[in-house]
Design a protein around this motif. Structure first.
Motif, PDB file in Angstrom:
ATOM      1  N   CYS A 299      -3.253  -3.477  -2.195  1.00 20.08           N
ATOM      2  CA  CYS A 299      -1.877  -3.145  -1.811  1.00 20.08           C
ATOM      3  C   CYS A 299      -1.669  -1.635  -1.801  1.00 20.08           C
ATOM      4  CB  CYS A 299      -0.881  -3.798  -2.771  1.00 20.08           C
ATOM      5  SG  CYS A 299      -0.861  -5.600  -2.648  1.00 20.08           S
ATOM      6  N   MET A 300      -0.931  -1.175  -0.820  1.00 18.80           N
ATOM      7  CA  MET A 300      -0.645   0.252  -0.702  1.00 18.80           C
ATOM      8  C   MET A 300       0.412   0.696  -1.717  1.00 18.80           C
ATOM      9  SD  MET A 300      -0.251   0.345   3.419  1.00 18.80           S
ATOM     10  CE  MET A 300      -1.491  -0.402   4.507  1.00 18.80           C
ATOM     11  N   ILE A 301       1.382  -0.191  -1.982  1.00 20.66           N
ATOM     12  CA  ILE A 301       2.506   0.142  -2.853  1.00 20.66           C
ATOM     13  C   ILE A 301       2.717  -0.998  -3.840  1.00 20.66           C
ATOM     14  CG2 ILE A 301       4.983   0.679  -2.947  1.00 20.66           C
ATOM     15  CD1 ILE A 301       4.756   1.572  -0.019  1.00 20.66           C
ATOM     16  N   GLY A 302       3.075  -0.660  -5.073  1.00 20.45           N
ATOM     17  CA  GLY A 302       3.422  -1.658  -6.066  1.00 20.45           C
ATOM     18  C   GLY A 302       4.773  -1.360  -6.675  1.00 20.45           C
TER      19      GLY A 302
ATOM     20  N   LEU B 120       1.813  -3.254   6.250  1.00 23.09           N
ATOM     21  CA  LEU B 120       2.185  -2.621   4.988  1.00 23.09           C
ATOM     22  C   LEU B 120       2.016  -3.640   3.870  1.00 23.09           C
ATOM     23  CD1 LEU B 120       3.327  -0.056   3.648  1.00 23.09           C
ATOM     24  CD2 LEU B 120       5.591  -1.099   3.844  1.00 23.09           C
ATOM     25  N   THR B 121       1.096  -3.386   2.955  1.00 23.76           N
ATOM     26  CA  THR B 121       0.822  -4.313   1.866  1.00 23.76           C
ATOM     27  C   THR B 121       1.534  -3.859   0.598  1.00 23.76           C
ATOM     28  OG1 THR B 121      -1.250  -3.102   1.490  1.00 23.76           O
ATOM     29  CG2 THR B 121      -1.374  -5.140   2.763  1.00 23.76           C
ATOM     30  N   ILE B 122       2.289  -4.764   0.010  1.00 26.11           N
ATOM     31  CA  ILE B 122       3.111  -4.460  -1.163  1.00 26.11           C
ATOM     32  C   ILE B 122       2.912  -5.552  -2.202  1.00 26.11           C
ATOM     33  CG2 ILE B 122       5.478  -4.182  -2.016  1.00 26.11           C
ATOM     34  CD1 ILE B 122       6.268  -3.351   0.829  1.00 26.11           C
ATOM     35  N   VAL B 123       2.807  -5.160  -3.465  1.00 19.98           N
ATOM     36  CA  VAL B 123       2.812  -6.140  -4.554  1.00 19.98           C
ATOM     37  C   VAL B 123       4.073  -5.921  -5.380  1.00 19.98           C
ATOM     38  CG1 VAL B 123       1.387  -4.671  -6.075  1.00 19.98           C
ATOM     39  CG2 VAL B 123       1.576  -7.135  -6.502  1.00 19.98           C
ATOM     40  N   VAL B 124       4.768  -7.008  -5.676  1.00 20.26           N
ATOM     41  CA  VAL B 124       6.004  -6.971  -6.451  1.00 20.26           C
ATOM     42  C   VAL B 124       5.758  -7.690  -7.770  1.00 20.26           C
ATOM     43  CG1 VAL B 124       8.459  -7.540  -6.480  1.00 20.26           C
ATOM     44  CG2 VAL B 124       7.324  -7.039  -4.302  1.00 20.26           C
ATOM     45  N   GLU B 125       5.960  -7.011  -8.883  1.00 21.85           N
ATOM     46  CA  GLU B 125       5.845  -7.656 -10.175  1.00 21.85           C
ATOM     47  C   GLU B 125       6.948  -8.706 -10.282  1.00 21.85           C
ATOM     48  OE1 GLU B 125       5.396  -8.653 -14.262  1.00 21.85           O
ATOM     49  OE2 GLU B 125       7.265  -8.049 -13.279  1.00 21.85           O
ATOM     50  N   SER B 126       6.622  -9.855 -10.839  1.00 25.56           N
ATOM     51  CA  SER B 126       7.529 -11.011 -10.776  1.00 25.56           C
ATOM     52  C   SER B 126       8.889 -10.764 -11.410  1.00 25.56           C
ATOM     53  CB  SER B 126       6.861 -12.224 -11.433  1.00 25.56           C
ATOM     54  OG  SER B 126       6.531 -11.953 -12.787  1.00 25.56           O
ATOM     55  N   MET B 127       8.999  -9.776 -12.315  1.00 24.97           N
ATOM     56  CA  MET B 127      10.291  -9.502 -12.944  1.00 24.97           C
ATOM     57  C   MET B 127      11.131  -8.499 -12.169  1.00 24.97           C
ATOM     58  SD  MET B 127       9.510  -9.597 -17.050  1.00 24.97           S
ATOM     59  CE  MET B 127       7.961  -8.693 -17.040  1.00 24.97           C
ATOM     60  N   PHE B 128      10.569  -7.939 -11.102  1.00 30.86           N
ATOM     61  CA  PHE B 128      11.308  -6.969 -10.296  1.00 30.86           C
ATOM     62  C   PHE B 128      12.382  -7.703  -9.496  1.00 30.86           C
ATOM     63  CE2 PHE B 128      12.221  -3.910  -7.016  1.00 30.86           C
ATOM     64  CZ  PHE B 128      11.964  -2.683  -7.599  1.00 30.86           C
ATOM     65  N   PRO B 129      13.622  -7.186  -9.449  1.00 30.66           N
ATOM     66  CA  PRO B 129      14.694  -7.875  -8.710  1.00 30.66           C
ATOM     67  C   PRO B 129      14.369  -7.984  -7.216  1.00 30.66           C
ATOM     68  CG  PRO B 129      15.599  -6.207 -10.175  1.00 30.66           C
ATOM     69  CD  PRO B 129      14.109  -5.994 -10.159  1.00 30.66           C
TER      70      PRO B 129
ATOM     71  N   TYR C 245       2.797  -9.521  -1.898  1.00 25.51           N
ATOM     72  CA  TYR C 245       2.186 -10.273  -2.993  1.00 25.51           C
ATOM     73  C   TYR C 245       3.156 -10.255  -4.178  1.00 25.51           C
ATOM     74  CZ  TYR C 245      -2.265  -9.548  -0.495  1.00 25.51           C
ATOM     75  OH  TYR C 245      -3.271  -9.512   0.450  1.00 25.51           O
ATOM     76  N   VAL C 246       3.178 -11.334  -4.949  1.00 23.96           N
ATOM     77  CA  VAL C 246       3.957 -11.371  -6.190  1.00 23.96           C
ATOM     78  C   VAL C 246       2.997 -11.725  -7.317  1.00 23.96           C
ATOM     79  CG1 VAL C 246       5.851 -12.442  -7.446  1.00 23.96           C
ATOM     80  CG2 VAL C 246       6.059 -12.062  -4.970  1.00 23.96           C
ATOM     81  N   GLN C 247       2.913 -10.839  -8.303  1.00 23.31           N
ATOM     82  CA  GLN C 247       2.023 -11.050  -9.437  1.00 23.31           C
ATOM     83  C   GLN C 247       2.734 -10.670 -10.729  1.00 23.31           C
ATOM     84  OE1 GLN C 247      -0.847 -12.423  -9.640  1.00 23.31           O
ATOM     85  NE2 GLN C 247      -1.630 -12.481  -7.537  1.00 23.31           N
ATOM     86  N   SER C 248       2.168 -11.078 -11.851  1.00 20.24           N
ATOM     87  CA  SER C 248       2.774 -10.812 -13.148  1.00 20.24           C
ATOM     88  C   SER C 248       1.991  -9.755 -13.911  1.00 20.24           C
ATOM     89  CB  SER C 248       2.837 -12.101 -13.984  1.00 20.24           C
ATOM     90  OG  SER C 248       3.621 -13.075 -13.342  1.00 20.24           O
ATOM     91  N   LEU C 249       2.741  -8.894 -14.585  1.00 25.27           N
ATOM     92  CA  LEU C 249       2.195  -7.944 -15.551  1.00 25.27           C
ATOM     93  C   LEU C 249       1.069  -7.087 -14.963  1.00 25.27           C
ATOM     94  CD1 LEU C 249       2.246 -10.389 -18.594  1.00 25.27           C
ATOM     95  CD2 LEU C 249       4.020  -8.796 -17.869  1.00 25.27           C
ATOM     96  N   GLY C 250      -0.070  -7.033 -15.649  1.00 23.21           N
ATOM     97  CA  GLY C 250      -1.151  -6.157 -15.215  1.00 23.21           C
ATOM     98  C   GLY C 250      -1.793  -6.562 -13.911  1.00 23.21           C
TER      99      GLY C 250
ATOM    100  N   MET D 146      11.271  -0.152 -14.284  1.00 23.69           N
ATOM    101  CA  MET D 146      10.445  -0.511 -13.132  1.00 23.69           C
ATOM    102  C   MET D 146      10.239   0.708 -12.250  1.00 23.69           C
ATOM    103  SD  MET D 146       9.583  -3.728 -13.191  1.00 23.69           S
ATOM    104  CE  MET D 146      10.013  -5.297 -13.981  1.00 23.69           C
ATOM    105  N   CYS D 147       9.050   0.810 -11.698  1.00 27.60           N
ATOM    106  CA  CYS D 147       8.733   1.973 -10.884  1.00 27.60           C
ATOM    107  C   CYS D 147       8.035   1.555  -9.597  1.00 27.60           C
ATOM    108  CB  CYS D 147       7.851   2.950 -11.657  1.00 27.60           C
ATOM    109  SG  CYS D 147       6.164   2.337 -11.925  1.00 27.60           S
ATOM    110  N   GLY D 148       7.987   2.469  -8.661  1.00 26.07           N
ATOM    111  CA  GLY D 148       7.136   2.323  -7.501  1.00 26.07           C
ATOM    112  C   GLY D 148       5.839   3.049  -7.778  1.00 26.07           C
TER     113      GLY D 148
END
Length: 300
Positions: A144-147, A96-105, A128-133, A271-273
């Motif tokens: 990633c399947m989910i962000g 399961l591949t997930i990207v989390v925006e760096s400001m997400f708790p 993965y952890v990435q910022s903004l866009g 913040m959204c999924g």
């Protein structure tokens, strides 16, 4: 040396775990002679004894102790291979591949991952952890399947979205910074003279766009952790997620300031999924989407 088998490895481990050949035979539902023969054959193949049989209970030889850990790894890998094959056959994702925006708790992500691994032990998550866009782009390009993203970076027809929580941004500065000495709202001309640390990314999604930039002097950073470290060092002021700097503010390492032009309402990030609208999530991905809101709710 002849080819070793998983059965031989299992016999070796069971004899050690059970402490005797007879108990291993009972555990594996075999005749004791079959267990003894299996160990003898394994020892003949590797050219050295694994057990010292001179005492009442068989004890590992030095070679046996050395090979025990390797045998366990082989057995674990074989079990993992079998479980993964069963999962794939049943329609489960390989990972399961997930990207989390760096400001997400992150505590919310950790909470749901704890339950996820218990529910789907054969589906490893890749985070993965990435910022903004840049975070949104990993969903859009299929990496990633989910962000877990800010809502305004995912407002596009290709993404299916659902709101999760709100992150409050707080302007902060180190206590020895000149801005920390100002009580009340800070005029724009004063802010303009001081370096503002601004989170940015390399994606095309935010090219030419600024968010919350009030200073004429900016340092651009693509990592939120680096930005926090530079704020603590007094290298500038900047907006940070409240949950990340709450302890720093409480302990006096950072101080919240009040830029005169700062709009607190605009600093509420929804913040959204998000996932690709034309892609159907597998069982593990759908479980994650369904259970994340409850995990967030439990954290209050």
């Amino acid at each position: 040396m002849g080819s070793l088998t998983l059965d031989q490895i299992q016999i070796f481990l069971t004899v050690f775990d059970e402490g005797s050949f007879s108990k291993a035979a009972k555990k594996l539902n075999r005749a004791q002679s079959a267990i003894t023969y299996g160990i003898q054959k394994l020892e003949a193949q590797i050219g050295m004894p694994l057990f010292d049989r001179t005492a009442y209970r068989p004890a590992l030889t030095e070679a046996g102790r050395t090979l025990l850990l390797r045998a366990r790894r082989i057995a674990e890998e074989a079990n993992g291979f079998r479980d993964a094959a069963r999962s794939l056959a049943s329609g489960l994702e390989a990972e399961l591949t997930i990207v989390v925006e760096s400001m997400f708790p992150m505590p919310a992500v950790v909470e749901v991952l704890r339950a996820f691994t218990a529910q789907f032990p054969s589906v490893p998550p890749r985070i993965y952890v990435q910022s903004l866009g840049a975070a949104a782009e990993l969903v859009l390009d299929g990496t990633c399947m989910i962000g877990f993203l800010p809502m305004f970076f995912s407002e596009m027809p290709r993404l299916r979205r659902f709101p999760l929580l709100t992150v409050e941004l707080v302007p902060v500065v180190a206590p020895d910074h000149p801005l920390a000495r100002i009580v009340g709202p800070i005029d724009a001309d004063i802010l303009h003279k001081h370096v503002q640390l601004v989170l940015t990314d390399r994606s095309t999604a935010t090219a030419g766009r600024d968010y919350g930039v009030l200073s004429g002097r900016t340092w651009r950073l693509a990592d939120l952790g680096a930005k926090q470290s530079m704020l603590l060092a007094g290298l500038g002021w900047g907006n940070m997620p409240a949950h990340l700097v709450a302890d720093d503010i409480a302990n006096g390492r950072l101080k919240a300031i009040r830029p005169g032009e700062f709009d607190a309402r605009a600093a509420q990030l929804t913040m959204c999924g998000a996932s690709l609208a034309d892609h159907v999530l597998g069982p593990a991905g759908q479980w994650m989407v369904d259970h994340l809101p409850a995990a967030i709710g439990r954290l209050g």
